[in-house]
Scaffold this motif. Sequence first.
Motif, PDB file in Angstrom:
ATOM      1  N   SER A 184       0.829  -1.215   0.000  1.00 14.41           N
ATOM      2  CA  SER A 184       0.000   0.000   0.000  1.00 14.41           C
ATOM      3  C   SER A 184       0.856   1.253   0.000  1.00 14.41           C
ATOM      4  CB  SER A 184      -0.924   0.009   1.220  1.00 14.41           C
ATOM      5  OG  SER A 184      -1.917  -0.981   1.111  1.00 14.41           O
ATOM      6  N   LEU A 185       1.968   1.215   0.713  1.00 14.00           N
ATOM      7  CA  LEU A 185       2.848   2.380   0.763  1.00 14.00           C
ATOM      8  C   LEU A 185       3.465   2.671  -0.599  1.00 14.00           C
ATOM      9  CD1 LEU A 185       4.050   4.496   2.681  1.00 14.00           C
ATOM     10  CD2 LEU A 185       5.952   2.914   3.080  1.00 14.00           C
ATOM     11  N   VAL A 186       3.936   1.624  -1.293  1.00 16.53           N
ATOM     12  CA  VAL A 186       4.525   1.823  -2.615  1.00 16.53           C
ATOM     13  C   VAL A 186       3.467   2.303  -3.606  1.00 16.53           C
ATOM     14  CG1 VAL A 186       5.659   0.654  -4.536  1.00 16.53           C
ATOM     15  CG2 VAL A 186       6.353   0.137  -2.187  1.00 16.53           C
ATOM     16  N   LEU A 187       2.281   1.678  -3.568  1.00 10.48           N
ATOM     17  CA  LEU A 187       1.195   2.120  -4.445  1.00 10.48           C
ATOM     18  C   LEU A 187       0.837   3.582  -4.192  1.00 10.48           C
ATOM     19  CD1 LEU A 187      -1.177  -0.984  -4.326  1.00 10.48           C
ATOM     20  CD2 LEU A 187      -0.154  -0.009  -6.393  1.00 10.48           C
ATOM     21  N   ALA A 188       0.764   3.964  -2.925  1.00 11.67           N
ATOM     22  CA  ALA A 188       0.381   5.331  -2.596  1.00 11.67           C
ATOM     23  C   ALA A 188       1.428   6.340  -3.050  1.00 11.67           C
ATOM     24  CB  ALA A 188       0.151   5.449  -1.090  1.00 11.67           C
ATOM     25  N   VAL A 189       2.711   6.003  -2.909  1.00  9.68           N
ATOM     26  CA  VAL A 189       3.771   6.913  -3.340  1.00  9.68           C
ATOM     27  C   VAL A 189       3.742   7.079  -4.863  1.00  9.68           C
ATOM     28  CG1 VAL A 189       6.265   7.210  -3.515  1.00  9.68           C
ATOM     29  CG2 VAL A 189       5.239   6.477  -1.351  1.00  9.68           C
ATOM     30  N   LEU A 190       3.597   5.970  -5.601  1.00  9.18           N
ATOM     31  CA  LEU A 190       3.529   6.055  -7.060  1.00  9.18           C
ATOM     32  C   LEU A 190       2.299   6.834  -7.506  1.00  9.18           C
ATOM     33  CD1 LEU A 190       4.614   2.437  -8.099  1.00  9.18           C
ATOM     34  CD2 LEU A 190       5.965   4.540  -8.189  1.00  9.18           C
ATOM     35  N   ALA A 191       1.154   6.558  -6.888  1.00  5.15           N
ATOM     36  CA  ALA A 191      -0.060   7.285  -7.240  1.00  5.15           C
ATOM     37  C   ALA A 191       0.087   8.770  -6.923  1.00  5.15           C
ATOM     38  CB  ALA A 191      -1.256   6.699  -6.495  1.00  5.15           C
ATOM     39  N   PHE A 199      -2.852  -0.321  -9.181  1.00  4.26           N
ATOM     40  CA  PHE A 199      -2.296   1.018  -9.390  1.00  4.26           C
ATOM     41  C   PHE A 199      -3.135   1.802 -10.401  1.00  4.26           C
ATOM     42  CE2 PHE A 199       0.530   3.662 -12.057  1.00  4.26           C
ATOM     43  CZ  PHE A 199       0.884   4.613 -11.108  1.00  4.26           C
ATOM     44  N   PHE A 200      -3.525   1.169 -11.490  1.00  8.76           N
ATOM     45  CA  PHE A 200      -4.351   1.832 -12.504  1.00  8.76           C
ATOM     46  C   PHE A 200      -5.690   2.250 -11.901  1.00  8.76           C
ATOM     47  CE2 PHE A 200      -7.253   2.046 -16.093  1.00  8.76           C
ATOM     48  CZ  PHE A 200      -6.512   2.744 -17.031  1.00  8.76           C
ATOM     49  N   GLY A 201      -6.307   1.369 -11.123  1.00  9.52           N
ATOM     50  CA  GLY A 201      -7.574   1.701 -10.483  1.00  9.52           C
ATOM     51  C   GLY A 201      -7.435   2.843  -9.495  1.00  9.52           C
ATOM     52  N   HIS A 202      -6.333   2.902  -8.766  1.00 15.25           N
ATOM     53  CA  HIS A 202      -6.118   3.988  -7.814  1.00 15.25           C
ATOM     54  C   HIS A 202      -5.941   5.329  -8.519  1.00 15.25           C
ATOM     55  CE1 HIS A 202      -4.672   1.276  -4.238  1.00 15.25           C
ATOM     56  NE2 HIS A 202      -5.863   0.955  -4.714  1.00 15.25           N
ATOM     57  N   ILE A 203      -5.284   5.318  -9.674  1.00 15.60           N
ATOM     58  CA  ILE A 203      -5.122   6.562 -10.430  1.00 15.60           C
ATOM     59  C   ILE A 203      -6.477   7.071 -10.912  1.00 15.60           C
ATOM     60  CG2 ILE A 203      -4.167   7.552 -12.551  1.00 15.60           C
ATOM     61  CD1 ILE A 203      -2.139   7.186 -10.338  1.00 15.60           C
ATOM     62  N   VAL A 204      -7.318   6.165 -11.416  1.00 16.95           N
ATOM     63  CA  VAL A 204      -8.654   6.566 -11.868  1.00 16.95           C
ATOM     64  C   VAL A 204      -9.450   7.181 -10.716  1.00 16.95           C
ATOM     65  CG1 VAL A 204     -10.851   5.683 -12.763  1.00 16.95           C
ATOM     66  CG2 VAL A 204      -8.686   4.887 -13.731  1.00 16.95           C
ATOM     67  N   TRP A 205      -9.273   6.675  -9.510  1.00 14.31           N
ATOM     68  CA  TRP A 205     -10.019   7.161  -8.356  1.00 14.31           C
ATOM     69  C   TRP A 205      -9.443   8.465  -7.802  1.00 14.31           C
ATOM     70  CZ3 TRP A 205     -13.925   8.059  -5.614  1.00 14.31           C
ATOM     71  CH2 TRP A 205     -13.902   8.216  -4.232  1.00 14.31           C
ATOM     72  N   ALA A 206      -8.128   8.578  -7.719  1.00 14.30           N
ATOM     73  CA  ALA A 206      -7.514   9.713  -7.028  1.00 14.30           C
ATOM     74  C   ALA A 206      -7.282  10.917  -7.924  1.00 14.30           C
ATOM     75  CB  ALA A 206      -6.166   9.272  -6.424  1.00 14.30           C
ATOM     76  N   LEU A 207      -7.115  10.716  -9.229  1.00 18.04           N
ATOM     77  CA  LEU A 207      -6.754  11.825 -10.109  1.00 18.04           C
ATOM     78  C   LEU A 207      -7.798  12.942 -10.144  1.00 18.04           C
ATOM     79  CD1 LEU A 207      -4.654  12.965 -11.993  1.00 18.04           C
ATOM     80  CD2 LEU A 207      -5.693  11.678 -13.874  1.00 18.04           C
TER      81      LEU A 207
END
Length: 283
Positions: free
Chosen positions: A87-94, A155-163
Amino acid sequence: MSVEVQRAFTLPRPPASRQSISYWPGWPRLAQAAGYAVLGLTYFPLIWLALMSISDRPLSGIPFPLSLENYAALAADTKWSRPFLASLVLAVLASLVCMVVATAVGRAIPKLRRPGAVVLIAALPLFVPGMSMGAALFIFLRSFLGLKLGFWAIFFGHIVWALPFSLLTVLVLATRFDHRLLEAAEDLGASAWRRFWDIEFPILRPGIVGAGLFGFLLSFNEVLRSIFLRGTETTMPIWNWVMAASQQSQVPIIFALASIVLVVTLPLLAAFFWLMFVKLDRS
């Protein structure tokens, strides 16, 4: 002007009963009480969660006697470390992607002829239910892109949600920016990079930081979309959800871990909103 003309242009006055209700002096106090009630409903459960994390009997709902056994058990149990790291790596990349993309798009939108339509399209993912978006991304990534479910699918799903959140944060400042400053700098011979770094970036910096912060927090806490895209990958929110649903003995550890996350994230959010809405308005 005749009396008839004056009567024609005079607006009708509301009835005395309606006027007295509108100007009732108790409205400010009622609004203040409602605001305090909402704040209490928001923050009291968080404070109680922190108390339960140091309670000797956390599942009873009684904070006393106090004990640090839950935090000791959290330190001894290493099963949560791999999901936490993922989760930490995903959050930093996002966070990094949201900062770059939101800044680029946020700078361009105010210059468009019809920016409202672009903002509407960009903000629509905010109103799509998480389960629906997760199922749609599950089909799209597997059938159309051939992407294997797992880390990069999440990661792709998190970008769609957070962007969209990050973009709106940058737009708050981009729409208040005076673009005549850039035109003046261009007339003086400044390059596009110098115009951005010396003029735009200092003004947009709170929005850019906020975009990264929103990207980090939304990615770190995302569950609904991650469930559909996880494959065999497990993130921290999914681990918490599975442990809370299947093993009641793990709930006290989850209390401790959630309290640590709150202690880290709430000051960051408070500092960001103070910087963006208090210090920025004073400057």
